[in-house]
Write a protein that holds these residues in place. Structure first.
Motif, mmCIF file in Angstrom:
data_model
loop_
_atom_site.group_PDB
_atom_site.id
_atom_site.type_symbol
_atom_site.label_atom_id
_atom_site.label_comp_id
_atom_site.label_asym_id
_atom_site.label_seq_id
_atom_site.Cartn_x
_atom_site.Cartn_y
_atom_site.Cartn_z
ATOM 1 N N LEU A 186 0.843 -1.194 0.000
ATOM 2 C CA LEU A 186 0.000 0.000 0.000
ATOM 3 C C LEU A 186 0.877 1.241 0.000
ATOM 4 C CD1 LEU A 186 -2.561 -0.887 2.839
ATOM 5 C CD2 LEU A 186 -2.772 -1.374 0.388
ATOM 6 N N LEU A 187 0.347 2.319 -0.539
ATOM 7 C CA LEU A 187 0.981 3.633 -0.445
ATOM 8 C C LEU A 187 0.118 4.485 0.461
ATOM 9 C CD1 LEU A 187 3.247 5.505 -1.568
ATOM 10 C CD2 LEU A 187 1.590 6.257 -3.292
ATOM 11 N N CYS A 188 0.745 5.114 1.490
ATOM 12 C CA CYS A 188 -0.067 5.907 2.415
ATOM 13 C C CYS A 188 0.725 7.093 2.939
ATOM 14 C CB CYS A 188 -0.546 5.041 3.576
ATOM 15 S SG CYS A 188 0.748 4.595 4.745
ATOM 16 N N PRO A 189 0.029 8.138 3.387
ATOM 17 C CA PRO A 189 0.706 9.284 3.995
ATOM 18 C C PRO A 189 1.183 8.938 5.397
ATOM 19 C CG PRO A 189 -1.667 9.589 4.058
ATOM 20 C CD PRO A 189 -1.422 8.353 3.270
ATOM 21 N N GLU A 190 2.080 9.760 5.915
ATOM 22 C CA GLU A 190 2.689 9.508 7.227
ATOM 23 C C GLU A 190 1.658 9.271 8.325
ATOM 24 O OE1 GLU A 190 5.202 12.063 10.534
ATOM 25 O OE2 GLU A 190 5.458 12.527 8.410
ATOM 26 N N GLY A 191 0.597 10.065 8.335
ATOM 27 C CA GLY A 191 -0.379 9.988 9.409
ATOM 28 C C GLY A 191 -1.195 8.715 9.433
ATOM 29 N N ARG A 192 -1.094 7.881 8.404
ATOM 30 C CA ARG A 192 -1.883 6.643 8.343
ATOM 31 C C ARG A 192 -1.045 5.396 8.655
ATOM 32 N NH1 ARG A 192 -5.562 9.875 8.173
ATOM 33 N NH2 ARG A 192 -7.192 10.049 6.559
ATOM 34 N N GLU A 212 6.249 8.616 12.798
ATOM 35 C CA GLU A 212 5.575 7.344 12.532
ATOM 36 C C GLU A 212 6.007 6.745 11.195
ATOM 37 O OE1 GLU A 212 1.417 7.869 12.802
ATOM 38 O OE2 GLU A 212 1.412 8.340 14.934
ATOM 39 N N GLY A 213 6.366 7.594 10.250
ATOM 40 C CA GLY A 213 6.753 7.103 8.937
ATOM 41 C C GLY A 213 7.250 8.242 8.075
ATOM 42 N N PHE A 233 -10.353 5.461 7.485
ATOM 43 C CA PHE A 233 -8.936 5.807 7.604
ATOM 44 C C PHE A 233 -8.123 5.449 6.356
ATOM 45 C CE2 PHE A 233 -9.234 1.596 9.831
ATOM 46 C CZ PHE A 233 -8.442 0.841 8.972
ATOM 47 N N PHE A 234 -8.748 4.764 5.367
ATOM 48 C CA PHE A 234 -8.027 4.423 4.143
ATOM 49 C C PHE A 234 -7.970 5.602 3.179
ATOM 50 C CE2 PHE A 234 -7.172 2.108 0.160
ATOM 51 C CZ PHE A 234 -6.125 1.304 0.593
ATOM 52 N N GLU A 235 -8.693 6.682 3.492
ATOM 53 C CA GLU A 235 -8.681 7.862 2.625
ATOM 54 C C GLU A 235 -7.256 8.382 2.462
ATOM 55 O OE1 GLU A 235 -10.637 12.351 2.367
ATOM 56 O OE2 GLU A 235 -11.169 10.997 4.004
ATOM 57 N N GLY A 236 -6.848 8.654 1.251
ATOM 58 C CA GLY A 236 -5.487 9.125 0.977
ATOM 59 C C GLY A 236 -4.496 8.005 0.730
ATOM 60 N N CYS A 237 -4.968 6.760 0.875
ATOM 61 C CA CYS A 237 -4.109 5.599 0.654
ATOM 62 C C CYS A 237 -4.479 4.932 -0.677
ATOM 63 C CB CYS A 237 -4.269 4.581 1.781
ATOM 64 S SG CYS A 237 -3.979 5.255 3.433
ATOM 65 N N SER A 238 -3.580 4.113 -1.189
ATOM 66 C CA SER A 238 -3.867 3.387 -2.427
ATOM 67 C C SER A 238 -3.176 2.039 -2.405
ATOM 68 C CB SER A 238 -3.411 4.193 -3.650
ATOM 69 O OG SER A 238 -2.015 4.451 -3.580
ATOM 70 N N VAL A 239 -3.755 1.096 -3.154
ATOM 71 C CA VAL A 239 -3.179 -0.248 -3.264
ATOM 72 C C VAL A 239 -2.180 -0.266 -4.406
ATOM 73 C CG1 VAL A 239 -3.659 -2.687 -3.668
ATOM 74 C CG2 VAL A 239 -5.280 -1.293 -2.342
ATOM 75 N N LEU A 240 -0.948 -0.656 -4.110
ATOM 76 C CA LEU A 240 0.076 -0.748 -5.146
ATOM 77 C C LEU A 240 0.040 -2.085 -5.859
ATOM 78 C CD1 LEU A 240 3.062 0.915 -3.246
ATOM 79 C CD2 LEU A 240 1.631 1.928 -5.035
ATOM 80 N N GLY A 241 -0.401 -3.130 -5.148
ATOM 81 C CA GLY A 241 -0.500 -4.424 -5.805
ATOM 82 C C GLY A 241 -0.327 -5.584 -4.847
ATOM 83 N N ILE A 242 -0.598 -6.773 -5.355
ATOM 84 C CA ILE A 242 -0.397 -8.025 -4.625
ATOM 85 C C ILE A 242 0.526 -8.899 -5.458
ATOM 86 C CG2 ILE A 242 -1.483 -10.103 -3.685
ATOM 87 C CD1 ILE A 242 -4.056 -8.474 -3.318
#
Length: 298
Positions: A6-12, A54-55, A83-92
């Motif tokens: 997943l790709l996510c911002p620091e706060g997530r 956190e990240g 809480f998934f807002e701003g995140c995205s799936v990069l792949g499996i």
């Protein structure tokens, strides 16, 4: 096994990591999504201290699942959360089965402790200069001889054995033995009565197997096996547990005996000195790459 990224911002980062834990991911790792680019950010933390953040500004979180179905289900459940807002799936991606411990250990080369004392993995030939050696298969336990703390402890053992004779080490306690490398080193330099203890049963088993491979005898077991006093007490752990263990370790040091501590950063010398002051006076005996060896004699 299957790897979900997943790709996510620091706060997530923390929230998603906790979510993966609740979804029974086998492992979770976090890295800078902008690594190797101009946007890469340094993020350092000290051993035993919380991370400064956190990240990264953009973090890549990777979770490992045993089946594709479990990874797909994790995606479905996470995407439904606020809480998934701003995140995205990069792949499996499929992860090929490998013995990761053995793969890592295959990169382990012979290590020089002194010009004639070497740590040599079981799959390597002995160096020509090795008059003494430890043949090592660390298994799942810490202690391959490559870390400065281990090398400093072994150098101290070698110096005692060479300068003061075979009986210099006397009865030995290796507290937190890991692979058993320090206990085996003591045996190589003349110690005959050795207790090697660890809270991890895998470390105890690795110590027994490594002792057998090196043709030395020692008593390996859990910490309660350590009884009475010893001429040499070795503990290569980390500063925080070493402070907690101060009264216990000092109580095991016999009159005239040595206490040898490692796993300590240079900046931690004063706090260790203060922690042990009620019982023994610690001194810095060696240093390497920002780590120090501290010793005391009763």
């Amino acid at each position: 096994m299957f790897e979900l990224s997943l790709l996510c911002p620091e706060g997530r980062v923390e929230t998603l990591s906790d979510a993966f834990d609740a979804l029974e991911a086998l492992s979770v790792s976090v890295e800078d999504a902008d690594a190797q680019t101009d946007a890469e950010q340094a993020l350092f933390g000290e051993p035993g201290m919380p991370a400064p953040r956190e990240g990264w500004q953009r973090s890549r979180i990777t979770a490992l699942f045993p089946t594709r179905q479990a990874a797909d289900e994790a995606v479905r459940l996470l995407q439904a959360q606020d809480f998934f807002e701003g995140c995205s799936v990069l792949g499996i991606a499929t992860v090929q089965e490998q013995d990761w411990v053995r793969l890592t250990q295959s990169q382990f080369e012979p290590v020089e402790i002194t010009p004639d004392f070497w740590i040599v993995p079981t799959w390597h030939e002995l160096p020509a200069a090795a008059r003494r050696s430890i043949r090592l298969d660390p298994g799942l336990a810490f202690g391959t001889g490559t870390h400065p703390t281990t090398r400093m402890c072994l150098r101290w053992i070698a110096r005692q054995g060479v300068e003061n004779g075979a009986k210099a080490l006397g009865r030995v306690l290796d507290y937190g033995c890991g692979s058993g490398i320090l206990a085996i080193g003591a045996a190589k330099f003349g110690a005959l009565d050795i207790d090697a203890v660890d809270i991890d049963p895998a470390a105890v088993e690795a110590t027994r197997q490594n002792a057998l491979a090196n043709g030395v005898y020692l008593n390996a077991g859990l910490p309660e096996q350590a009884q009475g006093q010893y001429q040499t007490v070795l503990a290569n752990i980390l500063a925080t547990p070493l402070k907690v263990l101060a009264p216990l370790l000092c109580a095991h040091v016999a009159e005239g005996g040595h206490l040898v501590l490692a796993g300590i950063l240079e900046r931690q010398a004063q706090e260790l000195t203060q922690a042990y002051a009620p019982w023994l006076s610690l001194q810095v005996a060696d240093s390497e790459d920002g780590w120090i060896l501290m010793t005391a004699r009763r």
